[in-house]
Design a protein around this motif. Sequence first.
Motif, PDB file in Angstrom:
ATOM      1  N   THR A 176      39.897  45.296  49.532  1.00  0.00           N
ATOM      2  CA  THR A 176      39.379  46.605  49.892  1.00  0.00           C
ATOM      3  C   THR A 176      38.015  46.757  49.232  1.00  0.00           C
ATOM      4  O   THR A 176      37.682  46.029  48.304  1.00  0.00           O
ATOM      5  CB  THR A 176      40.311  47.733  49.416  1.00  0.00           C
ATOM      6  OG1 THR A 176      40.328  47.731  47.986  1.00  0.00           O
ATOM      7  CG2 THR A 176      41.711  47.580  49.969  1.00  0.00           C
ATOM      8  N   LEU A 177      37.231  47.706  49.702  1.00  0.00           N
ATOM      9  CA  LEU A 177      35.884  47.874  49.172  1.00  0.00           C
ATOM     10  C   LEU A 177      35.896  48.156  47.674  1.00  0.00           C
ATOM     11  O   LEU A 177      35.031  47.693  46.951  1.00  0.00           O
ATOM     12  CB  LEU A 177      35.165  48.999  49.915  1.00  0.00           C
ATOM     13  CG  LEU A 177      34.949  48.766  51.407  1.00  0.00           C
ATOM     14  CD1 LEU A 177      34.186  49.928  52.019  1.00  0.00           C
ATOM     15  CD2 LEU A 177      34.225  47.464  51.664  1.00  0.00           C
ATOM     16  N   ASN A 178      36.894  48.903  47.204  1.00  0.00           N
ATOM     17  CA  ASN A 178      36.954  49.211  45.783  1.00  0.00           C
ATOM     18  C   ASN A 178      37.249  47.980  44.932  1.00  0.00           C
ATOM     19  O   ASN A 178      37.021  47.987  43.734  1.00  0.00           O
ATOM     20  CB  ASN A 178      37.991  50.300  45.504  1.00  0.00           C
ATOM     21  CG  ASN A 178      37.494  51.670  45.914  1.00  0.00           C
ATOM     22  OD1 ASN A 178      36.313  51.871  46.137  1.00  0.00           O
ATOM     23  ND2 ASN A 178      38.411  52.606  46.022  1.00  0.00           N
ATOM     24  N   GLU A 179      37.773  46.919  45.544  1.00  0.00           N
ATOM     25  CA  GLU A 179      38.093  45.721  44.786  1.00  0.00           C
ATOM     26  C   GLU A 179      36.954  44.722  44.753  1.00  0.00           C
ATOM     27  O   GLU A 179      37.004  43.757  44.007  1.00  0.00           O
ATOM     28  CB  GLU A 179      39.340  45.049  45.366  1.00  0.00           C
ATOM     29  CG  GLU A 179      40.598  45.880  45.181  1.00  0.00           C
ATOM     30  CD  GLU A 179      41.787  45.310  45.925  1.00  0.00           C
ATOM     31  OE1 GLU A 179      41.588  44.486  46.833  1.00  0.00           O
ATOM     32  OE2 GLU A 179      42.917  45.702  45.602  1.00  0.00           O
ATOM     33  N   LEU A 180      35.915  44.933  45.565  1.00  0.00           N
ATOM     34  CA  LEU A 180      34.791  44.009  45.575  1.00  0.00           C
ATOM     35  C   LEU A 180      34.063  44.076  44.233  1.00  0.00           C
ATOM     36  O   LEU A 180      33.767  45.154  43.727  1.00  0.00           O
ATOM     37  CB  LEU A 180      33.826  44.344  46.709  1.00  0.00           C
ATOM     38  CG  LEU A 180      34.327  44.100  48.128  1.00  0.00           C
ATOM     39  CD1 LEU A 180      33.307  44.609  49.137  1.00  0.00           C
ATOM     40  CD2 LEU A 180      34.619  42.633  48.362  1.00  0.00           C
ATOM     41  N   GLU A 181      33.796  42.904  43.669  1.00  0.00           N
ATOM     42  CA  GLU A 181      33.099  42.850  42.392  1.00  0.00           C
ATOM     43  C   GLU A 181      32.261  41.592  42.333  1.00  0.00           C
ATOM     44  O   GLU A 181      32.396  40.701  43.174  1.00  0.00           O
ATOM     45  CB  GLU A 181      34.080  42.914  41.231  1.00  0.00           C
ATOM     46  CG  GLU A 181      35.117  41.812  41.221  1.00  0.00           C
ATOM     47  CD  GLU A 181      36.129  42.001  40.108  1.00  0.00           C
ATOM     48  OE1 GLU A 181      36.161  41.148  39.211  1.00  0.00           O
ATOM     49  OE2 GLU A 181      36.882  42.990  40.147  1.00  0.00           O
ATOM     50  N   LEU A 182      31.399  41.531  41.330  1.00  0.00           N
ATOM     51  CA  LEU A 182      30.560  40.354  41.139  1.00  0.00           C
ATOM     52  C   LEU A 182      30.349  40.105  39.659  1.00  0.00           C
ATOM     53  O   LEU A 182      30.492  41.014  38.848  1.00  0.00           O
ATOM     54  CB  LEU A 182      29.205  40.521  41.857  1.00  0.00           C
ATOM     55  CG  LEU A 182      28.251  41.613  41.342  1.00  0.00           C
ATOM     56  CD1 LEU A 182      27.464  41.190  40.101  1.00  0.00           C
ATOM     57  CD2 LEU A 182      27.273  41.983  42.436  1.00  0.00           C
ATOM     58  N   THR A 183      30.012  38.867  39.336  1.00  0.00           N
ATOM     59  CA  THR A 183      29.612  38.487  37.985  1.00  0.00           C
ATOM     60  C   THR A 183      28.428  37.544  38.109  1.00  0.00           C
ATOM     61  O   THR A 183      28.461  36.600  38.905  1.00  0.00           O
ATOM     62  CB  THR A 183      30.756  37.791  37.222  1.00  0.00           C
ATOM     63  OG1 THR A 183      31.865  38.694  37.140  1.00  0.00           O
ATOM     64  CG2 THR A 183      30.323  37.402  35.815  1.00  0.00           C
ATOM     65  N   VAL A 184      27.380  37.824  37.353  1.00  0.00           N
ATOM     66  CA  VAL A 184      26.184  36.985  37.307  1.00  0.00           C
ATOM     67  C   VAL A 184      25.866  36.743  35.836  1.00  0.00           C
ATOM     68  O   VAL A 184      25.943  37.667  35.020  1.00  0.00           O
ATOM     69  CB  VAL A 184      24.987  37.690  37.995  1.00  0.00           C
ATOM     70  CG1 VAL A 184      23.723  36.862  37.888  1.00  0.00           C
ATOM     71  CG2 VAL A 184      25.299  38.010  39.449  1.00  0.00           C
ATOM     72  N   HIS A 221      28.604  42.197  35.029  1.00  0.00           N
ATOM     73  CA  HIS A 221      29.761  42.374  35.909  1.00  0.00           C
ATOM     74  C   HIS A 221      29.607  43.734  36.588  1.00  0.00           C
ATOM     75  O   HIS A 221      29.354  44.741  35.919  1.00  0.00           O
ATOM     76  CB  HIS A 221      31.062  42.321  35.096  1.00  0.00           C
ATOM     77  CG  HIS A 221      32.290  42.397  35.928  1.00  0.00           C
ATOM     78  ND1 HIS A 221      32.776  41.334  36.642  1.00  0.00           N
ATOM     79  CD2 HIS A 221      33.125  43.434  36.177  1.00  0.00           C
ATOM     80  CE1 HIS A 221      33.861  41.702  37.288  1.00  0.00           C
ATOM     81  NE2 HIS A 221      34.100  42.973  37.029  1.00  0.00           N
ATOM     82  N   GLN A 222      29.732  43.765  37.916  1.00  0.00           N
ATOM     83  CA  GLN A 222      29.630  45.020  38.657  1.00  0.00           C
ATOM     84  C   GLN A 222      30.816  45.143  39.595  1.00  0.00           C
ATOM     85  O   GLN A 222      31.248  44.160  40.196  1.00  0.00           O
ATOM     86  CB  GLN A 222      28.321  45.074  39.460  1.00  0.00           C
ATOM     87  CG  GLN A 222      28.138  46.396  40.188  1.00  0.00           C
ATOM     88  CD  GLN A 222      26.808  46.504  40.910  1.00  0.00           C
ATOM     89  OE1 GLN A 222      25.990  45.604  40.893  1.00  0.00           O
ATOM     90  NE2 GLN A 222      26.592  47.637  41.557  1.00  0.00           N
ATOM     91  N   ILE A 263      24.352  40.297  44.278  1.00  0.00           N
ATOM     92  CA  ILE A 263      24.344  39.015  43.553  1.00  0.00           C
ATOM     93  C   ILE A 263      22.928  38.440  43.581  1.00  0.00           C
ATOM     94  O   ILE A 263      22.379  38.045  42.545  1.00  0.00           O
ATOM     95  CB  ILE A 263      25.366  38.017  44.150  1.00  0.00           C
ATOM     96  CG1 ILE A 263      26.793  38.487  43.858  1.00  0.00           C
ATOM     97  CG2 ILE A 263      25.132  36.607  43.594  1.00  0.00           C
ATOM     98  CD1 ILE A 263      27.881  37.691  44.594  1.00  0.00           C
ATOM     99  N   SER A 264      22.324  38.431  44.756  1.00  0.00           N
ATOM    100  CA  SER A 264      20.944  37.933  44.876  1.00  0.00           C
ATOM    101  C   SER A 264      19.983  38.799  44.070  1.00  0.00           C
ATOM    102  O   SER A 264      19.085  38.288  43.394  1.00  0.00           O
ATOM    103  CB  SER A 264      20.510  37.926  46.342  1.00  0.00           C
ATOM    104  OG  SER A 264      21.301  37.051  47.089  1.00  0.00           O
ATOM    105  N   GLY A 265      20.168  40.119  44.144  1.00  0.00           N
ATOM    106  CA  GLY A 265      19.290  41.035  43.430  1.00  0.00           C
ATOM    107  C   GLY A 265      19.364  40.877  41.926  1.00  0.00           C
ATOM    108  O   GLY A 265      18.337  40.775  41.243  1.00  0.00           O
ATOM    109  N   THR A 297      28.589  46.403  33.796  1.00  0.00           N
ATOM    110  CA  THR A 297      28.763  46.096  32.378  1.00  0.00           C
ATOM    111  C   THR A 297      27.970  44.833  32.089  1.00  0.00           C
ATOM    112  O   THR A 297      28.092  43.844  32.814  1.00  0.00           O
ATOM    113  CB  THR A 297      30.245  45.862  32.040  1.00  0.00           C
ATOM    114  OG1 THR A 297      30.996  47.026  32.440  1.00  0.00           O
ATOM    115  CG2 THR A 297      30.442  45.623  30.550  1.00  0.00           C
ATOM    116  N   ILE A 298      27.144  44.879  31.049  1.00  0.00           N
ATOM    117  CA  ILE A 298      26.355  43.716  30.657  1.00  0.00           C
ATOM    118  C   ILE A 298      26.711  43.356  29.224  1.00  0.00           C
ATOM    119  O   ILE A 298      26.612  44.198  28.323  1.00  0.00           O
ATOM    120  CB  ILE A 298      24.837  43.987  30.749  1.00  0.00           C
ATOM    121  CG1 ILE A 298      24.465  44.536  32.122  1.00  0.00           C
ATOM    122  CG2 ILE A 298      24.053  42.704  30.448  1.00  0.00           C
ATOM    123  CD1 ILE A 298      23.012  44.988  32.233  1.00  0.00           C
TER     124      ILE A 298
END
Length: 145
Positions: free
Chosen positions: A4-12, A116-117, A130-132, A100-101
């Motif tokens: 679901t959209l609320n579960e989408l996350e990323l880590t860079v 992490h977003q 992620i690209s940004g 969170t950084i």
Amino acid sequence: MTETLNELELTVSRKIPVPRQKVFDAWLSPRMMEKFMRPGGSDMTSTATNDPVKGGRFSIIMQDAGKNIPHAGTYLEIDPHSRLAFTWESPHSLDDSVVTIDFAELGPSLTEIRLHQVKFRSEAARDGHISGWTAIFEALEETLG
């Protein structure tokens, strides 16, 4: 099962050959933020203001090809030289998106930044972030180098 959209996350993450305090402090300085908060590269400019205290607000207006792209948020956590957490309000994330950084000192002049977003409008919006963020990390290293 689809996310679901609320579960989408990323880590860079990125290792930057700069002392941790200098890297952390750059994220709280409007003058420095203006130099690296430009994921569109050197053709993009930014203006920034902030109140770097827990509960304080920040605003970043990224300008690209004459178009203003507003970003803002509220600081949720400021743990000097270790962690920042803030809400992230942008046209491509949900209103309750949180970034969170973590800043890890790997040596006297080597810092690992891990960002992490959570919560995006779509998979494409997440992938764009992620690209940004990757481009912002590159600009940060260039600015501090």
